[in-house]
Design a protein around this motif. Sequence first.
Motif, mmCIF file in Angstrom:
data_model
loop_
_atom_site.group_PDB
_atom_site.id
_atom_site.type_symbol
_atom_site.label_atom_id
_atom_site.label_comp_id
_atom_site.label_asym_id
_atom_site.label_seq_id
_atom_site.Cartn_x
_atom_site.Cartn_y
_atom_site.Cartn_z
ATOM 1 N N THR A 4 0.860 -1.516 0.421
ATOM 2 C CA THR A 4 -0.025 -0.174 0.509
ATOM 3 C C THR A 4 0.949 1.081 -0.173
ATOM 4 N N PHE A 5 1.928 0.978 -0.367
ATOM 5 C CA PHE A 5 2.832 2.014 -0.063
ATOM 6 C C PHE A 5 3.098 2.361 -0.976
ATOM 7 N N ILE A 45 14.344 7.101 7.760
ATOM 8 C CA ILE A 45 15.050 7.058 7.215
ATOM 9 C C ILE A 45 16.553 6.280 7.297
ATOM 10 N N HIS A 46 17.117 5.446 8.338
ATOM 11 C CA HIS A 46 17.355 4.849 9.221
ATOM 12 C C HIS A 46 16.974 3.009 8.868
ATOM 13 N N LYS A 71 10.530 3.217 2.333
ATOM 14 C CA LYS A 71 11.742 4.106 2.303
ATOM 15 C C LYS A 71 12.166 5.287 0.539
ATOM 16 N N SER A 72 11.257 4.161 0.037
ATOM 17 C CA SER A 72 11.810 5.634 -0.961
ATOM 18 C C SER A 72 9.859 6.716 -1.269
ATOM 19 N N ILE A 138 16.789 4.218 -5.571
ATOM 20 C CA ILE A 138 17.708 4.785 -6.071
ATOM 21 C C ILE A 138 17.479 6.397 -6.686
ATOM 22 N N THR A 139 16.382 6.617 -7.441
ATOM 23 C CA THR A 139 15.719 7.129 -8.365
ATOM 24 C C THR A 139 16.280 8.433 -7.230
ATOM 25 N N GLN A 140 15.174 7.831 -6.132
ATOM 26 C CA GLN A 140 14.969 9.083 -5.601
ATOM 27 C C GLN A 140 15.759 9.862 -4.045
#
Length: 357
Positions: A4-5, A45-46, A71-72, A138-140
């Motif tokens: 759902t993210f 972030i962690h 995380k993205s 990676i893009t973010q």
Amino acid sequence: MPSTFGSNTFGGIFGIQKKDPNNDWMTRISDQIMKIMKERICPLIHLNCHPDLNCQQCINVPQSPAILELKSAVFKALFDASYNNEFKNMLVKDNNIIPHLTHPLIQFASYSQLDKKSDSQEQHNQQKSESTSSLSLITQSIDLLDRLISYNNICKVVINTPNALHSLSTLTCYKINIHFSQENDQLSFKIRNSSRWCLQQIHQFGETSAQSELINARYVGVLVITISTASGSGEEQDLEISNGLDFISDFLSNLNKGRSDYEPSFPPQPLLARRSDEQIEEEGGNEEIESQLIKKGDQYYYIKSQANRAKGAILNYFIEQDNRKPDCDSLFHLPSSTVYGVAIGKEKDKKTLKIWP
């Protein structure tokens, strides 16, 4: 169960902003929103920090595509909030954000280099195993790094991070002209695009040492690959080609003539300019730029104009324009024949002065 993210998970948070009375064009995140970001989002972030970072704030959870998507989304939310210097300061000082961004992209770039050495079947299997969530992360990460480079001394921190610039340079060519699926192709393109803009930001906000490190990372060489439609190895989008030509001419012009119109300024760097010219020659850049001068259908992105600028910068010409370049945004509303006529007219109005053979 589907995740759902998504990229808009935290998007609504940033709709609540109030004007900064000290600055008409900036906005200030309210104290309430800052508190939410600091207490609820920044800790994410962690999630699963790499052991090499020795992060004391690390939150270890079982890794999964859903965690990568979360995380993205966190990095996307941080990107949206990072116009605010107070917020940038919190990310840098309280969360040590820079190594959390550079370390994953360095690893990813290293893996992508290993992929190039494998045969096509192994590449295909690797591409299938790369989840869209990992590519999006990676893009973010690169986009957020791009946003932070202009703040304080972050540009120097990135430059001094071993392999950071070389990794960004590598990712400008990630999976270029390798097609597996539309979704993966789009994500690969975003990685290449974000990496180029991040390097351009380092050029813009970097001192002389930054320009030298960019050349060490073959910045101009990979830009030539971007525009290499004649050899069939470059990007297919006209906007990317136009941007690549613009970045080349801007970089070489600054090296040849120095930069004094904004900080950080630096004097002419003839030795660095020569090294850049060598990279262009090695990648067949002169021929590629010439091929863009005869390209048809250049209605919107001024590819021919940008190619002329790049050619002039390579030859160390001063190019003067009698008329101001038209506003690209306004030209989108004109008929294509009108836009093309304006672009051609600008070509005829150019004057060049050769200053060395």
